[in-house]
Write a protein that holds these residues in place. Structure first.
Motif, PDB file in Angstrom:
ATOM      1  N   LEU A  45      48.261  49.303  30.464  1.00 13.05           N
ATOM      2  CA  LEU A  45      49.040  47.743  30.726  1.00 13.05           C
ATOM      3  C   LEU A  45      51.159  48.562  31.557  1.00 13.05           C
ATOM      4  O   LEU A  45      51.179  47.661  31.820  1.00 13.05           O
ATOM      5  N   ALA A  60      44.089  46.351  36.221  1.00 10.60           N
ATOM      6  CA  ALA A  60      43.279  45.305  35.567  1.00 10.60           C
ATOM      7  C   ALA A  60      41.843  45.709  35.139  1.00 10.60           C
ATOM      8  O   ALA A  60      41.274  45.381  33.977  1.00 10.60           O
ATOM      9  N   ARG A 119      41.102  48.181  32.308  1.00  9.77           N
ATOM     10  CA  ARG A 119      41.219  47.035  30.840  1.00  9.77           C
ATOM     11  C   ARG A 119      40.018  45.774  30.825  1.00  9.77           C
ATOM     12  O   ARG A 119      39.554  46.119  29.501  1.00  9.77           O
ATOM     13  N   ASN A 120      39.728  45.709  31.628  1.00  8.56           N
ATOM     14  CA  ASN A 120      38.491  44.428  31.884  1.00  8.56           C
ATOM     15  C   ASN A 120      37.121  45.191  30.864  1.00  8.56           C
ATOM     16  O   ASN A 120      36.363  44.686  29.838  1.00  8.56           O
ATOM     17  N   TYR A 131      36.510  38.087  34.252  1.00  6.11           N
ATOM     18  CA  TYR A 131      37.421  39.172  34.950  1.00  6.11           C
ATOM     19  C   TYR A 131      36.528  40.174  35.129  1.00  6.11           C
ATOM     20  O   TYR A 131      36.807  41.471  35.945  1.00  6.11           O
ATOM     21  N   MET A 154      34.274  42.675  36.622  1.00  2.00           N
ATOM     22  CA  MET A 154      33.638  42.841  37.947  1.00  2.00           C
ATOM     23  C   MET A 154      32.506  42.934  38.754  1.00  2.00           C
ATOM     24  O   MET A 154      32.211  43.234  39.640  1.00  2.00           O
ATOM     25  N   MET A 192      36.744  38.231  40.213  1.00  4.98           N
ATOM     26  CA  MET A 192      36.422  36.726  39.451  1.00  4.98           C
ATOM     27  C   MET A 192      35.410  36.145  40.424  1.00  4.98           C
ATOM     28  O   MET A 192      36.680  35.496  41.584  1.00  4.98           O
ATOM     29  N   ARG A 209      45.720  37.055  29.469  1.00  4.06           N
ATOM     30  CA  ARG A 209      44.590  36.747  31.214  1.00  4.06           C
ATOM     31  C   ARG A 209      44.456  38.695  31.690  1.00  4.06           C
ATOM     32  O   ARG A 209      44.113  38.757  31.869  1.00  4.06           O
ATOM     33  N   GLN A 210      45.832  38.268  32.061  1.00  7.50           N
ATOM     34  CA  GLN A 210      46.460  40.193  32.867  1.00  7.50           C
ATOM     35  C   GLN A 210      45.164  40.920  31.734  1.00  7.50           C
ATOM     36  O   GLN A 210      44.569  42.203  31.967  1.00  7.50           O
ATOM     37  N   ALA A 211      46.011  41.181  30.325  1.00  8.29           N
ATOM     38  CA  ALA A 211      45.574  42.507  29.906  1.00  8.29           C
ATOM     39  C   ALA A 211      44.155  42.393  29.200  1.00  8.29           C
ATOM     40  O   ALA A 211      43.305  43.063  29.424  1.00  8.29           O
ATOM     41  N   LEU A 212      43.528  41.361  29.991  1.00  8.82           N
ATOM     42  CA  LEU A 212      41.614  41.403  29.423  1.00  8.82           C
ATOM     43  C   LEU A 212      41.399  41.937  30.759  1.00  8.82           C
ATOM     44  O   LEU A 212      40.137  41.766  31.315  1.00  8.82           O
ATOM     45  N   GLY A 213      41.854  41.634  31.684  1.00 14.86           N
ATOM     46  CA  GLY A 213      41.523  42.335  33.297  1.00 14.86           C
ATOM     47  C   GLY A 213      41.896  41.680  34.413  1.00 14.86           C
ATOM     48  O   GLY A 213      41.059  41.573  35.433  1.00 14.86           O
ATOM     49  N   ALA A 214      43.136  39.935  34.618  1.00 10.75           N
ATOM     50  CA  ALA A 214      42.860  39.388  35.497  1.00 10.75           C
ATOM     51  C   ALA A 214      43.856  39.923  36.173  1.00 10.75           C
ATOM     52  O   ALA A 214      44.832  40.633  36.047  1.00 10.75           O
ATOM     53  N   ARG A 215      43.319  40.105  37.683  1.00  3.67           N
ATOM     54  CA  ARG A 215      44.423  40.929  38.911  1.00  3.67           C
ATOM     55  C   ARG A 215      44.802  39.315  39.497  1.00  3.67           C
ATOM     56  O   ARG A 215      45.237  38.466  38.906  1.00  3.67           O
ATOM     57  N   PRO A 265      52.138  41.805  32.310  1.00  6.12           N
ATOM     58  CA  PRO A 265      51.901  42.256  31.039  1.00  6.12           C
ATOM     59  C   PRO A 265      52.217  42.118  30.260  1.00  6.12           C
ATOM     60  O   PRO A 265      51.685  41.571  29.058  1.00  6.12           O
TER      61      PRO A 265
END
Lengths: 242, 403
Positions: A58, A82, A85-86, A114, A116, B1, B314-320, B396
């Motif tokens: 983060l 990101a 993290r995903n 999210y 990709m 996404m 959402r950012q922590a879960l990978g949202a850019r 985030p």
């Protein structure tokens, strides 16, 4: 022996400029092997949160290397972080951080939204989320909303969400901080179970009895690692006991 | 996404707060609906004006004394009309008209107060596209020898004689006894003139019986209507009339004491008036769309603040950042498009209702629907962009810490 999952060398994190400079991390070296269960302890302001944020991709360190799963992630762009993290991290938060008014199933499906790497179809996403909830014992409560679940159940939904993309590392930030002791035991049992089945877990806590569950306790103070291991003289554990 | 997934996420975000989402779209709904209603009302008004003016007669050229020029009202004589009829090439007929003060009309034992009396020349029905329903119009000969005859407007005939035929009956207009020789077809109101509520007399009898006591003489005419024999000849006819009357009145053609207008001129004048009105309404509608857009921006900013933790998660879960931006931008665009859709429906419905119950002619302008819809989309993007960037640039760590 295989490569370690986490390798940190000479990591510093500096906030602010000039005289107001704060060294949140002042040269940290740490290695976490695959399959380890590590607890990070320390007072507030010790730097453990900063360390956790960097471990969780983060935040980026000011200096030093962070090799995660064979890749230096300390200089990645925000979008690349990101993606890390995903794909490679599962977060468990103190306050669960479930989206209200979404069902448990939809909450667990979020990380796949999210993803990709692979375009997961709705049906597959639902199946995987349901399986993940099943694994934490919530197979009967797929369509409950967070406010219809107890704190322990909510945290189990969060664990299911952390697991759903099959990440190599689980990061738990005070996972029992908002729970009563019975739910805490429940959650720790799940983490133990995951660990036994090969998961790598890094957990921040300030409760010594929770930290005891981990095979290894890293004590952080003033931005440095004070001790690392599970010996009886660990200052973080001792201080609490005293 | 994938875009489809972001779209669904945005939709779900809005559905979590249905009442608020609906209230947010109200501004756009009202703006879009008013754009459509206003355009259709003004288009309807224009159509009504055009219809009325065409009802005056086809290929019509209207010659009248210049208003506001001292003495000009005295210069246009019946002789001018005859001169035009004789000398101008490319015309199908002329009708000189004069109207004295309204008169009392009596007939069949019934008295009607304040009836408009119009003196015309014999070619009036042809020139004005206004046919005789029964009997006949007076002839040029009858006009010339001041025959005491009258043709009734449809309404007057009905008022005096009901369903019986007035032909051959005698009525009194003012103090003059006249024989009814014809009844005009029903024409109704045209440009605020009630053609059915008038009586039509030979212009020469009007000069003799109703105008002679006036100090300025009895053979002036109010208007000369000239019917060109074709649309193409109108310019030539106008030129000839201008030259002829200038010579007869001894004035310069560049500073005449008369005006020569076509229906197109009158339509253009009327259209300029309605265009100004329409522009005003367009501004009103535009402003309400703007206010609607600001409303969306406002609510989206509130929403971003309220959902800071959600954004952090959402950012922590990978949202850019781009995923978050798109999600919130789409929420705004969905709101404004939904508002546009409902607004189009309400605008079309409102236009029909106005037409049916509002006493107004309305015509839905087909182009106004994509226009209003497009405007709504642009507003959604424009006013949604700023809140979306605010969401996308959240850190985030900070966002997750927010209560």
């Amino acid at each position: 022996m295989s490569k370690p999952l986490i390798e940190i060398q000479g990591m510093t994190k500096v906030y602010g400029m000039g005289e107001a400079t704060v060294h949140a991390l002042a040269g940290v070296d740490m290695t976490v092997e695959k399959g380890e269960f590590v607890a990070i302890m320390g007072h507030s302001g010790s730097g453990k949160s900063t360390l956790m944020n960097i471990l969780g991709c983060l935040d980026r360190p000011t200096a030093g290397a962070y090799i995660f799963d064979g890749r230096d992630v300390s200089r990645l762009s925000k979008n690349e972080l990101a993606e890390v993290r995903n794909q490679k991290l599962g977060f468990i938060f103190q306050s669960f951080n479930l989206l209200p008014r979404l069902s448990a199933l939809s909450n667990v499906m979020l990380p796949m939204l999210y993803n990709m790497e692979e375009d997961i179809s709705d049906e597959d996403a639902e199946k995987r989320a349901a399986a993940s909830l099943q694994a934490v014992g919530l197979g009967e409560r797929l369509h409950h909303q967070p406010n219809q679940l107890s704190g322990g159940q909510q945290q189990r939904v969060a664990i299911a969400r952390a697991l759903v993309n099959n990440p190599p590392l689980i990061l738990a930030d005070e996972p029992t901080g908002n729970l009563d002791s019975r739910s805490s035991v429940e959650i720790m049992e799940i983490l133990h179970h995951l660990h036994k089945h090969g998961a790598t877990i890094v957990m921040v806590t300030h409760e010594p009895d929770i930290a005891e569950h981990a095979g290894r306790v890293v004590c952080v103070k003033d931005g440095k690692i004070l001790s690392d291991g599970h010996e009886g003289n660990n200052p973080c554990l001792n201080k609490r006991m005293a | 996404m994938k875009f489809k997934k972001v779209l669904r996420t945005a939709w779900e975000g809005l559905m979590l707060n249905k009442v608020r989402s609906f209230l947010t779209t109200l501004g756009v709904i009202i703006g879009v609906a008013s754009v459509i209603v206003m355009l259709s009302v003004s288009a309807g008004t224009e159509a009504a004006i055009a219809e009325q003016i065409n009802a005056l007669g086809a290929n019509l050229i209207i010659v009248s004394p210049m208003r506001g020029v001292p003495g000009a009202g005295r210069t246009m004589m019946i002789a001018d009309a005859y001169a035009i009829e004789e000398q101008v090439v490319g015309i199908d007929g002329i009708s000189a008209e004069q109207g004295p003060a309204p008169q009392i009309v009596k007939g069949n034992g019934i008295t009607l107060e304040s009836i408009a009396v119009i003196g015309t020349t014999a070619d009036f029905p042809n020139v004005r596209d206004y046919a005789v329903a029964s009997g006949a119009y007076f002839t040029a000969d009858e006009d010339e020898r001041k025959a005491k005859v009258v043709v009734l407007g449809a309404g007057i005939a009905k008022d005096l004689f009901g369903d019986t035929s007035p032909l051959g009956q005698t009525i009194t207009v003012g103090t003059v006894k006249l024989t009814v020789i014809g009844v005009m077809e029903a024409k109704g109101m045209v440009s605020d003139v009630d053609y059915d509520g008038r009586v039509y007399l030979p212009i020469n009898i009007v000069f003799q019986k109703f105008m002679s006591e006036m100090p300025i003489g009895g053979d002036r005419v109010r208007t000369i209507y000239v019917k060109a024999d074709s649309q193409e000849n109108i310019p030539s006819v106008i030129t000839q009339i201008t030259a002829l009357l200038s010579e007869r009145h001894d004035v310069s053609p560049s500073q005449p004491d008369f005006t020569v207008q076509t229906q197109q001129d009158i339509i253009a004048t009327q259209e300029a008036t309605t265009a100004a009105f329409r522009d005003l309404l367009a501004w009103v509608a535009g402003v309400s769309l703007l206010v609607g857009g600001i409303g969306i921006m406002n609510i989206m900013l509130v929403s971003v603040t309220e959902r800071t933790r959600e954004i952090g998660l959402r950012q922590a879960l990978g949202a850019r950042a781009s995923d978050v931006l798109l999600q919130f931008l789409l929420e705004a665009v969905i709101l404004s498009l939904a508002g546009g859709l409902v607004g189009v429906g309400m605008g079309v419905g409102g236009s029909y209702l106005f037409g049916m119950f509002g006493g107004m002619q309305t015509a839905i302008v087909p182009g106004s629907i994509p226009l209003a819809f497009g405007a709504a989309a642009v507003i959604g993007i424009f006013f949604g962009y700023y809140p979306a960037t605010q969401a996308a640039k959240l850190d985030p760590i900070e966002a997750l810490r927010r209560e």
